[in-house]
Design a protein around this motif. Structure first.
Motif, PDB file in Angstrom:
ATOM      1  N   SER A 436      -3.683  -1.780   2.165  1.00  0.00           N
ATOM      2  CA  SER A 436      -3.493  -0.620   1.298  1.00  0.00           C
ATOM      3  C   SER A 436      -2.133   0.028   1.543  1.00  0.00           C
ATOM      4  O   SER A 436      -1.443   0.449   0.610  1.00  0.00           O
ATOM      5  CB  SER A 436      -4.607   0.395   1.547  1.00  0.00           C
ATOM      6  OG  SER A 436      -4.404   1.570   0.789  1.00  0.00           O
ATOM      7  N   MET A 437      -1.767   0.098   2.811  1.00  0.00           N
ATOM      8  CA  MET A 437      -0.469   0.698   3.118  1.00  0.00           C
ATOM      9  C   MET A 437       0.670  -0.112   2.512  1.00  0.00           C
ATOM     10  O   MET A 437       1.631   0.448   1.953  1.00  0.00           O
ATOM     11  CB  MET A 437      -0.304   0.775   4.637  1.00  0.00           C
ATOM     12  CG  MET A 437       1.037   1.352   5.110  1.00  0.00           C
ATOM     13  SD  MET A 437       2.352   0.110   5.295  1.00  0.00           S
ATOM     14  CE  MET A 437       1.665  -0.930   6.570  1.00  0.00           C
ATOM     15  N   LEU A 438       0.573  -1.413   2.590  1.00  0.00           N
ATOM     16  CA  LEU A 438       1.671  -2.251   2.084  1.00  0.00           C
ATOM     17  C   LEU A 438       1.865  -2.076   0.587  1.00  0.00           C
ATOM     18  O   LEU A 438       3.004  -2.040   0.081  1.00  0.00           O
ATOM     19  CB  LEU A 438       1.388  -3.725   2.405  1.00  0.00           C
ATOM     20  CG  LEU A 438       1.432  -4.111   3.896  1.00  0.00           C
ATOM     21  CD1 LEU A 438       1.026  -5.567   4.066  1.00  0.00           C
ATOM     22  CD2 LEU A 438       2.818  -3.868   4.471  1.00  0.00           C
ATOM     23  N   ILE A 439       0.744  -1.944  -0.150  1.00  0.00           N
ATOM     24  CA  ILE A 439       0.871  -1.862  -1.606  1.00  0.00           C
ATOM     25  C   ILE A 439       1.102  -0.427  -2.044  1.00  0.00           C
ATOM     26  O   ILE A 439       2.031  -0.124  -2.817  1.00  0.00           O
ATOM     27  CB  ILE A 439      -0.395  -2.449  -2.269  1.00  0.00           C
ATOM     28  CG1 ILE A 439      -0.505  -3.945  -1.951  1.00  0.00           C
ATOM     29  CG2 ILE A 439      -0.357  -2.222  -3.773  1.00  0.00           C
ATOM     30  CD1 ILE A 439      -1.760  -4.596  -2.447  1.00  0.00           C
ATOM     31  N   SER A 440       0.269   0.470  -1.558  1.00  0.00           N
ATOM     32  CA  SER A 440       0.320   1.844  -2.062  1.00  0.00           C
ATOM     33  C   SER A 440       1.461   2.641  -1.462  1.00  0.00           C
ATOM     34  O   SER A 440       2.089   3.461  -2.154  1.00  0.00           O
ATOM     35  CB  SER A 440      -1.014   2.553  -1.763  1.00  0.00           C
ATOM     36  OG  SER A 440      -2.083   1.850  -2.355  1.00  0.00           O
ATOM     37  N   ASP A 441       1.730   2.441  -0.190  1.00  0.00           N
ATOM     38  CA  ASP A 441       2.735   3.272   0.473  1.00  0.00           C
ATOM     39  C   ASP A 441       4.120   2.640   0.531  1.00  0.00           C
ATOM     40  O   ASP A 441       5.103   3.340   0.803  1.00  0.00           O
ATOM     41  CB  ASP A 441       2.281   3.587   1.900  1.00  0.00           C
ATOM     42  CG  ASP A 441       0.982   4.372   1.919  1.00  0.00           C
ATOM     43  OD1 ASP A 441       0.649   4.980   0.885  1.00  0.00           O
ATOM     44  OD2 ASP A 441       0.307   4.364   2.959  1.00  0.00           O
ATOM     45  N   GLN A 442       4.197   1.339   0.280  1.00  0.00           N
ATOM     46  CA  GLN A 442       5.511   0.696   0.413  1.00  0.00           C
ATOM     47  C   GLN A 442       5.969   0.067  -0.892  1.00  0.00           C
ATOM     48  O   GLN A 442       7.026   0.416  -1.430  1.00  0.00           O
ATOM     49  CB  GLN A 442       5.467  -0.387   1.520  1.00  0.00           C
ATOM     50  CG  GLN A 442       5.024   0.128   2.879  1.00  0.00           C
ATOM     51  CD  GLN A 442       5.947   1.199   3.437  1.00  0.00           C
ATOM     52  OE1 GLN A 442       7.111   1.269   3.079  1.00  0.00           O
ATOM     53  NE2 GLN A 442       5.413   2.065   4.303  1.00  0.00           N
ATOM     54  N   LEU A 443       5.161  -0.855  -1.439  1.00  0.00           N
ATOM     55  CA  LEU A 443       5.627  -1.608  -2.607  1.00  0.00           C
ATOM     56  C   LEU A 443       5.740  -0.728  -3.842  1.00  0.00           C
ATOM     57  O   LEU A 443       6.771  -0.703  -4.523  1.00  0.00           O
ATOM     58  CB  LEU A 443       4.672  -2.789  -2.852  1.00  0.00           C
ATOM     59  CG  LEU A 443       5.027  -3.664  -4.063  1.00  0.00           C
ATOM     60  CD1 LEU A 443       6.423  -4.254  -3.916  1.00  0.00           C
ATOM     61  CD2 LEU A 443       4.000  -4.782  -4.225  1.00  0.00           C
ATOM     62  N   LEU A 444       4.656  -0.002  -4.175  1.00  0.00           N
ATOM     63  CA  LEU A 444       4.684   0.814  -5.396  1.00  0.00           C
ATOM     64  C   LEU A 444       5.712   1.940  -5.319  1.00  0.00           C
ATOM     65  O   LEU A 444       6.431   2.182  -6.312  1.00  0.00           O
ATOM     66  CB  LEU A 444       3.278   1.362  -5.671  1.00  0.00           C
ATOM     67  CG  LEU A 444       2.245   0.310  -6.111  1.00  0.00           C
ATOM     68  CD1 LEU A 444       0.870   0.933  -6.262  1.00  0.00           C
ATOM     69  CD2 LEU A 444       2.676  -0.360  -7.409  1.00  0.00           C
ATOM     70  N   PRO A 445       5.845   2.675  -4.222  1.00  0.00           N
ATOM     71  CA  PRO A 445       6.941   3.660  -4.163  1.00  0.00           C
ATOM     72  C   PRO A 445       8.334   3.032  -4.313  1.00  0.00           C
ATOM     73  O   PRO A 445       9.237   3.642  -4.894  1.00  0.00           O
ATOM     74  CB  PRO A 445       6.773   4.301  -2.786  1.00  0.00           C
ATOM     75  CG  PRO A 445       5.322   4.135  -2.472  1.00  0.00           C
ATOM     76  CD  PRO A 445       4.936   2.812  -3.060  1.00  0.00           C
TER      77      PRO A 445
END
Length: 1807
Positions: A436-445
């Motif tokens: 979740s961190m990789l997608i929501s907190d890193q990739l999408l931002p």
């Protein structure tokens, strides 16, 4: 050695030389005792070559030349060593092998020393010389290999690339590639010893001598040697075979055990650290057991240096890091990763790698793959920190400005993210939190950030994200959808969840940007680009740019089955297999990874996404977007919709759009089928419905300016139609909906963009609906064009422009030789345009019809070039004629713009080409060519053409002729007939020839080339009024000449053009050229016409084709004379004998002889026959000229019968005499007797006391011919004159001059001017004769003749000439007036240049004295100055120079009056230093012109060259100013020293010299070389300036002012050096430098040489002082001796003499106290620096001062000199208290500067 600027021993002018010293040592080897360092050595490897007794056995082995060179190699001087090495290389190349072998024993030690020399040139040359040695000795080098190899390997790693490359080349020359490891293995022990010595023992002070080498140089050499040694160690390990590396393990271990070695990781120099880390990486790779043994030091030195960001260090450091973490198993036990290493890494990543992201970030993936769990645990915190810092690096300054930096960061981020996700694919809470961190907190931002940045949108983020999604989809695919051999087959819930989270987050993110009332355009474009790239990853701009680049990459595809395009990185020196193995070992799941083929690998497009997330998101965005468009009319949302539809034009999307757009039910029947003719199925198509219901409404909006994106939506909707017939019906319907023409143009352009589009929309383009619409549009446009109406509204203007563009598009666009629309419609449109142009060609309001003409020109060009046989129609020929007329007329008449005119020319050229192929060889009346010829002739004869109009007309006709010539068949046959139609008849030529103005006769008459005795016109006729129109004769001549030359040159290869019918035309052309030449290309119109001829090179080209014209010109000369005779002369002399060879077509004596039978045929003489004889006489044979002379003299002796034509026979006789025809003295004496007889019986022929204004031209010509005859006899046969003849000559000349001086008002008449010129010419000849009589003539002269000339005739002549010179400018005040008698003024001035100075001083000019003018001159001399000096500024160059030459003769006599006045002054004058003004008349001229020159030259910076137009007002003003200063310098130079000081003081106060010098540096050229001398040789300073009254060459006038300015500067430096030096020192830095550079380069050497030469040549003698000079050293030595006192002074001239200070050095002295000696040296230096005179004058002043000192006169206690340095006075003012005496000037300066009245010595009040 190297001390070129050191002080040498006096008299030793030869610099020191190491080479000469070595030669001397070798030459005197048997005599000179042994030197230290050159004795016999007992070792077997000497580093030098002995050259003394006791070393014969060694000397015999080495050639003497080699011995000398080897000695030079041991010198310290870099230049000596460099030359020696180069000489050594040459000798090795040229000498025999046996000779070269003798050097080998001494070479190793010398090589080891100079191969590490500080000078990089020496190192490079050493390696090149070594290569030559190797090539010569080959295998004989083997015994010395071990002593060479260590430094040889170091040299191959030299930091100076040319040196290292040369060393490697020498190594390859010695050993083939396969034998190089063996050679290194053979010498491995010795190599390692050298490297250990350098790395562990050497220091900067041991490598170089601290006493002789600067610290900075020592340190640089040490650092360079350290770097090279480390790199050499790496090179040794790489190239040694594995067994040899094992054999060196023990010694390597010893090296690694040394602490100094590991300190290099912290060395202050980056290149040392970089080389160290390269060695560590190599050790870890090649000898891992040693690295493992030293793991504590290896790990700490490498891993703890991870924050080193030097560009030279970072690549090698990270290579070492990767090898350490992968090769040393316990590396993490030796460092504290959490505290010591990772914080440094976070800071480095946060700062974007500090500008080195392209080198750093590709290493992040392999690095994190090797991190142990104890470092990465907890995973969520570690990866959050890691990705946060990496992404923060995008905000660094370097990443923001550099696409490559930001791209590297993004690629590394996505690669590591994919790897991290692969590492955490489980369903455990910890794993899911990481996901979740990789997608929501890193990739999408990160994607959200990219939507707001254009730079990130065009980078690799979107393609990388698309590749990642493809990989995730494949992994999340249901089981059974993979191939059997696909290792990644199977369901993966992790990736399904990841996809869901990503699309959910991306949807919210996109909706947030789209669902906004005022969205950012950049964000909307970013969303469209992202979705487009996800749909088609190859469409990204970054991917397309990357595909063009090829580079070696390292792939980590095994981690998740990527292709080589995914997750690539560059890692220097890291083997690909090893790093891939590292990643595989870390990630066991990689064995099940699946590779997604890319377009590059598979050759096609990548597979689309198999999930429906993308389409769902697009539909959702389209629906929200449509709400904003319909409710708020948002333009940005509408553009976004267009971008979406370009990539997602599907039925599903259009259905969503319709659902959100159709809010009201459609009940009307026409809305059901949408006007498509009842095709319900097509009307139900959602794309069609959206197009016709929504897009068309948007297109119809009136306030819409940009419709490109809406037209894109039209074609997006058409993509949903299944057949081409459906598309045709829709487009036909749109065509009839009355859209703007610009919209229809855009639709047609997109429909015809390429062949595929044309085929797809062919039915609509060729259909009748579009064709009829365009025909109606053409009719409306033609009607508007004829009316000339134009709407003021911008919308109407825009629509009008689009209408023209639309018609042009459909007519000019072709595909496969087919028109874009139906052919029948094209023909109808062209017919309409033809009819319109036929109606409009007679209208004069061309300006308002320019759009119509522009369009028709485009259509005509296309029509003429594409439609065969189109010009068979008469209307087409009329159209072509109209186009030609528009091209051939001046734009000021046609009001056509340049682009439009160019279009018309192209159309005309295309039409003529088409026409030529249709016509036969005849030019029939009424056809195009015949009509063009008649129209052009009418323009030439009737219309008044200016130069520009003529140029345009000629260019048009020339273009027509060139087009005819280019057509090989019909054109060549049409050309002669067209030229005949274009030529004028004889009657037409006669009329326009007679209309030429008659002023041409003036030049030829005054130059004596033509005798014209016709009735001359009145005064007004000579005023050639400036007119902008050219005479018709010139226009016709220029046009026909250009046309005929063009035709002849174009047809020369296929047979010359037939010229016989055009002989008379070419003769008229030559006549026009001659007329221009005689007019001297004046006024401006004729000058512009001549420049036009020069641009066309027409005069030369006409002469090249004008053969066989001599008979025609001769006949015209005999029948009409005058200008035809001059034309014949020019024709004869053009192309005569050149360089000893007769040019083709040149006129030979035989050709001239064939023109007449005998010379008797010219008699009786007429004016026309005389004109012809004047032309032919120089070319006649000698016997013919003798016959002609005899006939002329015979007729003169029988003058009673021909008294009406005497002048003609005199003219013929003079022509023969000028042609050097021999004639007996008796005949000349008889002719003189005849003239004397005329004096008695026909005195009226001599015009004595006549009113020349009323005398006929014939009578004036008779007097002129008599003058010419007398002048020739005086010059060539003076012995003929007896006493009676001399009396006749002198009295006649004086009488003629009196007559001329009494008729000044008639000088406007050219014949009167000729009378004056010939009179003055005769006076000049008399002056020259009596000044320097020919040898042997003096004895034959009458006894009292010379006395009579000097005492009576010369004074009488000059007393008339001088007032006449003054009267001419007084009577004719405007020199630019055509009536101004410049030739007469020049002749009078040239005669006056011979006037003696006493006659000038005792002149009889009317008194002219100025009230209040202070002057000590006699009245006559002052009158002369006041009369002549104002004429220096008169705008007539001959007058200015004549006045200068006269005044220059009296200038040396003027100071005498001031000297007498100065002697009468009281010696007790206690005032300020006296100043005396130079002649007031001259100073008034300078004052008047200084302001004018400031206005003229004020805008030019000092040092820049101001170009002055010759004979302009500026030229006159500058010339007068410089001449006045030249006179002033002459006056100054003639003044005695005491007056010179006073004059200098006046110039200093008035700042006149200051202004002069500033002006001179604006007038002198930057490179003052004489024209034709290039940049070497003679300059304006070395060559004298000839200020001649008569101009010899036109080019000399151009350089007169620059040469005069240089002469003035040279004179100022020579005569006023102190004042120039004072001015120079007061200037700003830029001017100071410019003056110094210019003077040093061009003037100082000349002045110095002259000053030294003047000392040599000086006849001035001194009692008790001798002066001599040294030319080479620029020194003057003065020796003063009195009794027992002896003084020697050396005066040294500086390189920038006289600007620099003259140095006075001490020689020998005997009997003089030190203080007195210093005072005298200071006095001499002061005199030489501050006095305006020569060195000899300064020495004389100094000697006087010393003599006075010895006579007992005390020094002035202020200046410490007996003689004052300025006024040369003695100390006379004494103090009553201390009794000391001072100079009056010194006391005055003391009182004024100190503001006190006390004695300088005792401080008591001075009385």
């Amino acid at each position: 050695m190297g001390g070129k600027n050191k002080q040498r021993t006096k008299g030793n002018v030869r610099p020191s030389s190491s080479g000469r010293a070595a030669e001397l040592l070798a030459r005197e080897g048997g005599v000179v005792p042994g030197f230290v360092g050159f004795g016999v050595s007992a070792s077997n490897d000497p580093g030098y070559v002995p050259a003394v007794h006791g070393a014969e056995e060694i000397d015999n082995l080495v050639d003497a030349d080699f011995r000398l060179v080897l000695r030079k190699l041991s010198k310290r001087d870099a230049v000596t060593k460099l030359k020696a090495v180069q000489e050594f290389a040459t000798m090795c190349q040229e000498r025999e092998p046996d000779v070269v072998k003798g050097v080998l024993p001494y070479w190793p030690r010398i090589y080891c020393k100079i191969s590490v020399d500080h000078d990089r040139r020496v190192r490079e040359a050493t390696q090149q010389a070594f290569e030559q040695l190797i090539l010569k000795v080959r295998r004989n080098l083997a015994p010395y290999l071990k002593s060479l190899m260590g430094h040889w390997l170091i040299a191959q790693c030299d930091t100076y690339t040319p040196a290292s490359s040369s060393a490697s080349t020498a190594f390859q020359a010695a050993f083939p590639l396969n034998k190089q490891p063996g050679a290194l293995s053979f010498c491995r022990e010795e190599i390692l010893s050298v490297l250990q010595e350098t790395l562990l023992k050497e220091t900067a002070d041991t490598l170089s001598d601290p006493q002789n080498v600067p610290e900075e140089e020592r340190e640089a050499k040490y650092v360079r040697l350290l770097t090279s040694s480390l790199l050499a160690l790496k090179r040794l390990l790489i190239h040694l075979p594995p067994p040899d590396r094992e054999a060196l393990s023990e010694r390597l271990a010893q090296l690694l055990a040394q602490g100094k070695f590991w300190k290099y990781s912290k060395h202050k120099t980056p290149q040392v650290r970089g080389a160290f880390f390269e060695v560590v990486a190599c050790l870890c790779e090649l000898v891992p057991q040693l690295a493992q043994a030293e793991s504590p030091r290896v790990c700490s030195s490498v891993l703890l240096s991870i924050d080193d960001t030097e560009p030279l260090v970072l690549p090698a450091l990270w290579a070492a890091v990767l090898h350490v973490v992968s090769g040393i198993t316990d590396c993490w036990t030796h460092v504290n990763a959490r505290k010591g290493m990772m914080p440094k890494l976070w800071v480095l990543l946060k700062e974007g790698g500090k500008g080195l992201a392209t080198a750093l970030h590709p290493n992040l993936l392999p690095f994190i793959s090797k991190l142990p769990e104890e470092i990465t645990t907890p995973a969520l915190d570690f990866y959050t920190t890691f990705f946060t810092n990496v992404i923060l690096g995008l905000s660094s300054d370097r990443a923001v400005t550099s696409p490559s930096e930001s791209g590297a960061i993004i690629v590394a981020t996505v690669e590591c993210l994919r790897y991290c996700l692969l590492q955490h694919t489980g369903d455990a809470p910890q794993q899911r939190s990481v996901q979740s961190m990789l997608i929501s907190d890193q990739l999408l931002p990160l994607i959200d950030r990219a939507l707001e940045s254009t730079a990130l949108q065009t980078g690799p983020l979107f393609p990388q994200a698309a590749d990642m999604l493809l990989s995730w989809e494949k992994r999340a695919a249901p089981a059974g959808t993979h191939d059997d051999d696909d290792p990644a087959a199977g369901t993966d819930a992790t990736f399904q969840r990841a996809l869901a989270d990503f699309w959910d987050g991306l949807g919210r993110l996109c909706l947030r940007h789209v669902d906004s009332e005022d969205p950012e355009q950049n964000s909307l474009e970013g969303i469209a680009a992202l979705l487009r790239v996800i749909q088609n990853p190859e469409s990204g701009s970054w991917r397309q740019a990357k595909r063009k680049k090829k580079s070696v990459k390292v792939s980590f595809s095994s981690l998740e089955g990527k292709e080589p395009g995914e997750g690539e990185e560059e890692v220097e020196e890291v083997p690909q297999e090893e790093v891939v193995a590292v990643a595989r070992a870390q990630e066991p799941q990689a064995k099940e990874a699946v590779s997604v083929p890319t377009a590059a690998a598979s050759g096609g497009s990548p597979p689309p996404l198999r999930s429906g997330h993308l389409v769902e998101l697009v539909c959702q965005l389209a629906e929200v977007n449509m709400v904003h468009v319909t409710e708020r009319g948002s333009e940005r949302h509408l553009r976004f919709l267009s971008m979406l539809l370009q990539s997602f034009a599907t039925q599903q999307v259009f259905t969503v759009l319709l659902q959100s757009a159709e809010t009201e039910p459609e009940t009307e029947p026409e809305k059901k089928d949408l006007g498509l003719g009842g095709d319900a199925a097509l009307a139900r198509n959602p794309a069609v419905r959206f197009l016709l219901l929504r897009v068309v409404d948007w297109l119809r909006q009136e306030d819409r300016r940009d419709t490109d994106f809406l037209v894109d939506m039209v074609f997006s909707a058409l993509q949903c139609c299944s057949t081409g017939d459906e598309k045709t019906r829709i487009l036909n319907h749109i065509t009839t909906m009355n859209l703007e023409w610009g919209i229809l143009l855009q639709i047609i352009q997109k429909a015809s963009a390429d062949a595929v589009c044309i085929a797809e929309y062919r039915g609509w383009l060729k259909g009748c609906v579009l064709g009829e619409c365009l025909m109606g549009l053409a009719a409306v446009l033609c009607e508007r064009g004829l009316r000339g109406s134009s709407s003021s509204s911008s919308s109407s203007a825009s629509s009008h422009t689009h209408s023209w563009a639309l018609i042009s598009q459909v007519l000019s666009h072709q595909h496969n030789n087919e028109t874009l629309i139906g052919k029948e419609y094209v023909e109808k449109i062209i017919d309409k345009l033809h009819a319109t142009l036929s109606e409009a060609k007679g209208m004069s309001d061309a300006g308002n019809m320019e759009p119509l003409v522009s369009f028709i020109s485009d259509v005509a060009a296309n029509f003429f070039s594409s439609v065969k046989g189109c010009l068979l129609l008469s209307s087409a020929e009329e159209l072509l004629l109209t186009v030609f007329q528009l091209c051939a007329q001046d734009q000021s008449l046609t009001c056509l713009s340049d682009p439009l005119l160019q279009k018309l020319k192209q159309a005309c050229c295309a039409g003529v080409r088409s026409l030529v192929n249709l016509l036969d060889s005849e030019v029939v009346e009424g056809t195009f060519l015949h009509s063009v010829a008649l129209w052009v002739k009418n323009q030439l004869i009737s219309a008044s053409l200016g130069v520009k109009s003529l140029q345009i007309l000629v260019q048009s006709v020339q273009s027509l002729v060139e087009t005819l010539c280019s057509a090989k068949q019909n054109g060549r046959s049409l050309l002669p007939n067209f030229l005949l139609c274009l030529s004028l008849s004889d009657e037409e030529w006669r009329k326009i020839r007679q209309a030429l103005p008659p002023q041409w006769v003036k030049s030829s008459l005054l130059s004596g080339r033509l005798r014209a005795s016709c009735t001359y016109p009145c005064m007004d006729a000579w005023k050639f009024r400036s007119c902008a129109r050219l005479p018709a004769h010139l226009c016709a001549s220029a046009l026909l000449a250009q046309v005929i030359c063009t035709a002849a040159e174009a047809t020369a290869g296929d047979g010359a053009l037939e010229l016989p019918p055009l002989k008379h035309t070419v003769a008229e052309i030559l006549y026009a050229f001659q007329w221009c030449s005689e007019m001297e290309y004046s006024p401006a119109t004729v000058s512009d016409f001549h420049k036009l001829l020069q641009e066309w090179n027409l005069i030369t080209r006409v002469h090249n084709i004008s053969s066989h014209l001599l008979q025609t010109l001769f006949t015209r000369s005999l029948t009409e004379g005058s200008l035809w005779a001059l034309t014949t002369s020019s024709y004869i002399h053009t192309g005569e004998v050149t360089h000893g060879e007769v040019t083709p077509g040149a006129v030979t004596p035989g050709d001239i002889k064939g023109l007449y039978g005998s010379v008797e045929s010219f008699f009786p003489l007429t004016e026309k026959s005389v004109n012809t004889l004047q032309v032919l006489c120089p070319s006649l044979p000698r016997d013919e000229r003798e016959t002609l002379t005899a006939l002329a003299i015979a007729e003169l002796l029988n003058w009673q019968e021909i008294d009406h034509n005497v002048s003609s026979y005199l003219a013929v006789l003079h022509c023969c005499l000028r042609a050097e025809t021999p004639v007996e003295d008796d005949l000349l004496l008889a002719a003189l007797a005849t003239m004397m007889e005329w004096r008695n019986s026909k005195e009226e022929w001599f015009l004595f006391n006549s009113d020349l204004g009323k005398v006929s031209a014939e009578d004036l010509c008779l007097a002129v011919e008599m003058m010419r005859f007398l002048s020739w006899v005086l010059t060539h046969s003076p012995a003929v004159f007896g006493e009676a003849q001399w009396d006749f000559l002198l009295c006649t000349v004086l009488a003629w001059l009196e007559t001329a001086s009494e008729n000044t008002s008639a000088f406007w008449n050219p014949w009167v001017q000729l009378f004056v010129c010939e009179t003055c010419e005769l006076i000049v000849r008399l002056n020259e004769f009596f000044t320097a009589p020919p040898p042997g003539v003096v004895e034959q002269l009458p006894a009292e003749l010379c006395t009579e000339w000097q005492e009576f005739f010369s004074e009488g002549i000059n007393s008339l000439l001088l007032p006449l010179l003054v009267k001419i400018p007084d009577h004719f005040r405007e020199p630019d007036d055509p009536l101004f008698p410049l030739p007469a003024l020049r002749a009078v001035g040239e005669a006056l240049t011979h006037i003696p100075a006493p006659q000038l001083v005792q002149n009889r000019l009317p008194a002219r004295l100025v009230a209040g003018q202070r002057s000590n001159l006699p009245d006559a001399l002052q009158t002369l100055l006041n009369t002549l000096t104002p004429l220096l500024l008169f705008k007539a160059r001959p007058l200015q120079l004549s006045v200068y030459h006269m005044l220059n003769k009296v200038m040396p006599q003027l100071p005498e009056s001031d000297s007498e006045s100065d002697n009468s002054k009281s010696e007790e004058d206690d005032g300020e230093e006296p100043s005396l003004s130079p002649p007031a008349a001259l100073m008034s001229i300078l004052t008047a012109t200084e302001e004018l020159l400031e206005n003229i030259l004020g805008g030019v910076q000092v040092g820049e060259f101001a170009v002055v137009q010759p004979l302009s007002v500026e030229h006159c003003c500058i010339l007068g100013y410089l001449l006045a200063w030249k006179l002033l310098l002459t006056f100054f130079k003639a003044s005695p020293s005491n007056l010179r000081v006073q004059y200098s003081q006046y110039l200093k106060k008035s700042r006149s010299l200051h202004q002069l010098l500033l002006h001179l540096f604006r007038l002198m050229p930057e490179n003052p070389f004489l024209p034709g001398n290039g940049t070497e040789g003679k300059t304006f300073f070395t060559e004298p300036l000839a200020l001649s009254v008569r101009i010899s060459e036109a080019d000399s006038l151009r350089w007169e002012v620059p040469h005069l300015a240089c002469s003035m500067y040279y004179g100022a430096l020579k005569d006023l050096p102190a004042m120039v030096r004072l001015w120079w020192n007061s200037q700003e830095k830029r001017v100071f430098s410019a003056v110094d550079k210019f003077t040093s380069r061009y003037v100082s050497s000349v002045l110095s040489a002259q000053e030294i030469a003047s000392v040599h040549a000086s006849t001035q003698t001194f009692d008790s002082m001798a002066v001599k000079a040294r030319t080479t050293t620029r020194e003057v030595i003065a020796t003063y001796s009195v009794d027992d006192i002896f003084i020697e002074l050396v005066i040294q001239l500086p390189h920038n003499y006289p600007l620099g200070s003259i140095s006075v050095e001490s020689g020998r002295r005997v009997g003089v106290a030190v203080q007195q000696w210093r005072n005298w040296m200071l006095q001499l230096s002061t005199y030489l620096t501050h006095q305006n005179g020569s060195i000899m004058e300064g020495l004389a002043l100094w000697k006087t001062n010393v003599d006075k000192r010895f006579e007992g006169v005390e020094d002035c206690m202020i200046c410490f000199s007996v003689i004052h340095g300025s006024n040369y006075s003695l100390p006379k003012k004494g103090c009553r208290t201390c009794k000391k005496k001072f100079h009056s000037a010194c006391l005055y300066k003391w009182f004024t500067s100190s503001n006190k009245s006390t004695c300088p010595l005792c401080r008591e009040t001075f009385f």
